[in-house]
Design a protein around this motif. Sequence first.
Motif, PDB file in Angstrom:
ATOM      1  N   ALA A 543       6.098  -5.180  -9.603  1.00 40.43           N
ATOM      2  CA  ALA A 543       4.837  -5.738 -10.100  1.00 40.43           C
ATOM      3  C   ALA A 543       4.770  -7.235  -9.827  1.00 40.43           C
ATOM      4  O   ALA A 543       3.724  -7.763  -9.402  1.00 40.43           O
ATOM      5  CB  ALA A 543       4.695  -5.457 -11.596  1.00 40.43           C
ATOM      6  N   ILE A 544       5.857  -7.946 -10.041  1.00 41.74           N
ATOM      7  CA  ILE A 544       5.873  -9.391  -9.783  1.00 41.74           C
ATOM      8  C   ILE A 544       5.729  -9.671  -8.290  1.00 41.74           C
ATOM      9  O   ILE A 544       5.037 -10.617  -7.882  1.00 41.74           O
ATOM     10  CB  ILE A 544       7.155 -10.007 -10.369  1.00 41.74           C
ATOM     11  N   TRP A 545       6.376  -8.862  -7.455  1.00 38.52           N
ATOM     12  CA  TRP A 545       6.208  -8.993  -6.000  1.00 38.52           C
ATOM     13  C   TRP A 545       4.737  -8.823  -5.624  1.00 38.52           C
ATOM     14  O   TRP A 545       4.180  -9.636  -4.867  1.00 38.52           O
ATOM     15  CB  TRP A 545       7.077  -7.948  -5.312  1.00 38.52           C
ATOM     16  N   ALA A 546       4.093  -7.812  -6.168  1.00 39.70           N
ATOM     17  CA  ALA A 546       2.682  -7.550  -5.836  1.00 39.70           C
ATOM     18  C   ALA A 546       1.791  -8.692  -6.298  1.00 39.70           C
ATOM     19  O   ALA A 546       0.893  -9.144  -5.562  1.00 39.70           O
ATOM     20  CB  ALA A 546       2.234  -6.233  -6.471  1.00 39.70           C
ATOM     21  N   LEU A 547       2.029  -9.186  -7.509  1.00 38.13           N
ATOM     22  CA  LEU A 547       1.200 -10.274  -8.035  1.00 38.13           C
ATOM     23  C   LEU A 547       1.389 -11.539  -7.200  1.00 38.13           C
ATOM     24  O   LEU A 547       0.412 -12.243  -6.875  1.00 38.13           O
ATOM     25  CB  LEU A 547       1.578 -10.538  -9.492  1.00 38.13           C
ATOM     26  N   GLY A 548       2.636 -11.819  -6.840  1.00 37.70           N
ATOM     27  CA  GLY A 548       2.888 -13.010  -6.021  1.00 37.70           C
ATOM     28  C   GLY A 548       2.252 -12.899  -4.653  1.00 37.70           C
ATOM     29  O   GLY A 548       1.703 -13.882  -4.130  1.00 37.70           O
ATOM     30  N   TYR A 549       2.321 -11.708  -4.070  1.00 40.47           N
ATOM     31  CA  TYR A 549       1.713 -11.545  -2.743  1.00 40.47           C
ATOM     32  C   TYR A 549       0.205 -11.729  -2.818  1.00 40.47           C
ATOM     33  O   TYR A 549      -0.401 -12.377  -1.953  1.00 40.47           O
ATOM     34  CB  TYR A 549       2.048 -10.168  -2.163  1.00 40.47           C
ATOM     35  N   LEU A 550      -0.412 -11.173  -3.843  1.00 34.46           N
ATOM     36  CA  LEU A 550      -1.859 -11.373  -4.027  1.00 34.46           C
ATOM     37  C   LEU A 550      -2.179 -12.860  -4.143  1.00 34.46           C
ATOM     38  O   LEU A 550      -3.128 -13.356  -3.522  1.00 34.46           O
ATOM     39  CB  LEU A 550      -2.331 -10.600  -5.250  1.00 34.46           C
ATOM     40  N   ILE A 588      11.576  -9.788  -7.365  1.00 35.75           N
ATOM     41  CA  ILE A 588      11.095 -10.976  -8.080  1.00 35.75           C
ATOM     42  C   ILE A 588      11.164 -12.207  -7.177  1.00 35.75           C
ATOM     43  O   ILE A 588      10.227 -13.022  -7.135  1.00 35.75           O
ATOM     44  CB  ILE A 588      11.916 -11.188  -9.369  1.00 35.75           C
ATOM     45  N   ILE A 589      12.263 -12.360  -6.454  1.00 31.55           N
ATOM     46  CA  ILE A 589      12.368 -13.486  -5.521  1.00 31.55           C
ATOM     47  C   ILE A 589      11.202 -13.463  -4.543  1.00 31.55           C
ATOM     48  O   ILE A 589      10.579 -14.501  -4.265  1.00 31.55           O
ATOM     49  CB  ILE A 589      13.712 -13.435  -4.773  1.00 31.55           C
ATOM     50  N   LYS A 590      10.893 -12.282  -4.001  1.00 33.38           N
ATOM     51  CA  LYS A 590       9.799 -12.195  -3.040  1.00 33.38           C
ATOM     52  C   LYS A 590       8.472 -12.575  -3.687  1.00 33.38           C
ATOM     53  O   LYS A 590       7.654 -13.301  -3.085  1.00 33.38           O
ATOM     54  CB  LYS A 590       9.712 -10.780  -2.456  1.00 33.38           C
ATOM     55  N   GLY A 591       8.228 -12.097  -4.897  1.00 34.55           N
ATOM     56  CA  GLY A 591       6.974 -12.435  -5.570  1.00 34.55           C
ATOM     57  C   GLY A 591       6.837 -13.921  -5.809  1.00 34.55           C
ATOM     58  O   GLY A 591       5.774 -14.515  -5.569  1.00 34.55           O
ATOM     59  N   LEU A 592       7.917 -14.538  -6.269  1.00 32.95           N
ATOM     60  CA  LEU A 592       7.884 -15.975  -6.517  1.00 32.95           C
ATOM     61  C   LEU A 592       7.761 -16.757  -5.213  1.00 32.95           C
ATOM     62  O   LEU A 592       7.079 -17.789  -5.150  1.00 32.95           O
ATOM     63  CB  LEU A 592       9.145 -16.391  -7.268  1.00 32.95           C
ATOM     64  N   TYR A 593       8.425 -16.290  -4.164  1.00 34.75           N
ATOM     65  CA  TYR A 593       8.319 -16.936  -2.856  1.00 34.75           C
ATOM     66  C   TYR A 593       6.865 -16.957  -2.387  1.00 34.75           C
ATOM     67  O   TYR A 593       6.366 -18.000  -1.924  1.00 34.75           O
ATOM     68  CB  TYR A 593       9.207 -16.208  -1.852  1.00 34.75           C
ATOM     69  N   TYR A 594       6.190 -15.812  -2.492  1.00 37.27           N
ATOM     70  CA  TYR A 594       4.813 -15.741  -2.015  1.00 37.27           C
ATOM     71  C   TYR A 594       3.884 -16.612  -2.863  1.00 37.27           C
ATOM     72  O   TYR A 594       3.020 -17.318  -2.324  1.00 37.27           O
ATOM     73  CB  TYR A 594       4.325 -14.295  -1.995  1.00 37.27           C
TER      74      TYR A 594
END
Length: 808
Positions: A543-550, A588-594
């Motif tokens: 979920a955090i990855w998806a939110l960050g990518y958005l 989570i790392i990916k979401g925060l990165y994006y």
Amino acid sequence: MMHKQQTIKSHLLLGYLTNGHSANGNGHSNGNGHSNGNGHSNGNGHSNGNGHLPEVLIITSYPPRECGIATYSQDLATALTAQFGHSFTTSICALESSTEKHEYNHNVKYVFDTDNPDMFTELAADINQNRAIHLVILQHEFGFFNNKESELFSFMQALNKPLITVFHTVLPKPTATLKKQVIEMVALSTSVIVMTQTSEKLLRQQYGIPKQKINVIPHGTHLVQHADKMALKQKWGLSGRKILSTFGLLSAGKNIETTLRALPAIIKHNPDVLFLIMGKTHPTVHKHEGNRYRAMLDALVEKLDLQQHVQFIHYYLPLPDLLEYLQLTDVYLFTSHDPNQAVSGTFSYALSCGCPVVSTPIPHAVEVLGQDAGIIIDFESSLQLSEAVNALLANDTLAASISMNGLHRITPTVWQNSAIAHAILIEQQGNLTGPLQYTLPPVNLDHINKMTTHFGMVQFACINQPDIDSGYTLDDNARALIAICQHYELTKNVADIRLITIYLDFIAYCLQPEGIFLNYVNEQYEFTQQNNECNLADANGRAIWALGYLLSLSDLLPKAITIQADEIMQTALLQVNKIHSTRAMAFIIKGLYYRNLKSPTSRDVSFIKHFANRLVQMYRHEAIDKWQWFESYLTYANGILPEAMLCAWMATGEPIYKTIAVQTFDFLLTHIFKGNRIRVISNKTWLAKCDSALPKVNGGEQPIDVAYTVMALSKFYDALGKQSYLTKMQRAFNWFLGSNHLHQIVYNPCTGGCYDGLEEHGINLNQGAESAVSYLMARLTLEKYQVVKPIIQKTKTAVSIAAQPLHV
């Protein structure tokens, strides 16, 4: 010189074919299927600026000639061009006779009158002189070359190009003359193709052909989008009727009278039954005897008082209409009385449409239907036919079981898989200039839309129909949000905003006040007991990855959407330090990165370092010279871990993150890539630290693992520019297109869905949310590497990106 085809006909006739590829001595096959009329190879064949592609010439009858092999060849050529048009081109040498003349489309390169003996030598000379032609495929039927055997042998002897001969008929108990003919044809061929195991066995045991020269490639069939049977019956004015059907060009060989004589016993138990007989009289039969066979059937219908229970559709149906008639059929009937008929495309079509089939025991039927995928009856046994039909109509469970078994049995033979098998043989024998290039399919959101309700994406599917009883998951809707954001970034299609909103709202629905997400929601929108029984860490990470990518697309999306996503993410980060799952930390790392790409903050960088340092410690604890990994096993979604470390390096500049990212990713790639093919870690058995190589087990490969590998390869290529990453990305994606141990497609181009898994001996035909979204994520990842600007095309429900070759 050989006569070249000059005139181009603007349309092809669509038509039924009769029921098989058996010899009838009149220059025509008995037929096997139905033309799809959806286009042909354009023959333009240019490689990557290095000249023309190799050409494969198919010698065959060809539409508009009304002949089973003609349609077979058209469908094969179409499939080869669609899937391998960047590896080689296909062209046609159309077989004719003095009494059978036609005009053809531009794909026909030569027109070959088999009644003219001189043309055999002229054709061989033309092919030999044409440097573009690398390989020849001869579609052989005895009737094509009746009394022309010596000329055919002379042609084959004169040919200096590799020759593959396809035997559409292999007759048992051959005469000495026939056996000698077949042995000579095989000797003059580089290899031969037959369509059944029975034919292969006959060639070996009765003709003495060595096994290594024989290839079994089953007759192709079409993928079908399965529609609701009752709705189709209503559409065609057949509501309230139980439908029996058969189709094909009419001739005595179809033996339809067996069914007519069985109907009174069927009607006694099923007074609402209707038997559809679809197809006009075979053209060759009509030339010799007119509609005599049809008239005999009419008379029998009247004699048995069946007028209210039999309907003739005595004309060609377009393929979409035919497939709808077959889908609304309750029982399909195949009643040939020729035991030597090798194959039938007609019941292959019926099986692909989900019909329970009752068939006489030709080899193709015996092999495909077996004991649980259909019912085999004796030749000309009206009694057995009526008993079989009554049993199926009386037992919905039996009919459904046979239908599903038949569908699983026939799906591996779809034209896409037939093209793969042919292309592999062409690659081996055709002196191609390079390895096979699989053509990228257009992006298709039809199945994504079908699986999505106003609330979210449904978790599972029964074949391609959403299974609403399976409910919804945060996992699927988070992945779907990423995929549709990818699509929107590429296309700016406003229709994507509706889907983005649905998936984002679902993520918000799953967020609890304390800052954690629940994962499982039933069809009544209630959180289920599974949320108390399962580890939710990975779902929270996704979920955090998806939110960050958005949020990385905040410049493109409506402000209300990005505000909502940011608010959800801020709440979710309140509890994020409690997560210790390896893959959840990577997500989570990916979401925060994006998110940090658009709105850099020291807090996000601090979070990234926190989780990256945990992964560093895990790596240092496990890594040895021969095991460069974070855990003592390689399990699922492995590519996400080194990708996360690479993202951490790009966000923070910490060198150790990059070092570990490269070491672990290259370690992973050495274990899942063998030659030109990927084989991801099987869920049947993980790879343990003490193992020296992947266990020798096939199957258990999931689309999500391939997708994560593709996405990781993309990230590494973008960051480091290493060409091998780009090459492996294409090869990994080819897993979906048939570059796997089964040589079968995993992506379904008919529905836009993706099969749920690659098993040892077959494909899981269900097309659930995880697999469909995983394929879409991988496909969209490749899109940005196309060498020409994507072409945006309209589809039924969304925008589609026209495929172009990826040059690596």
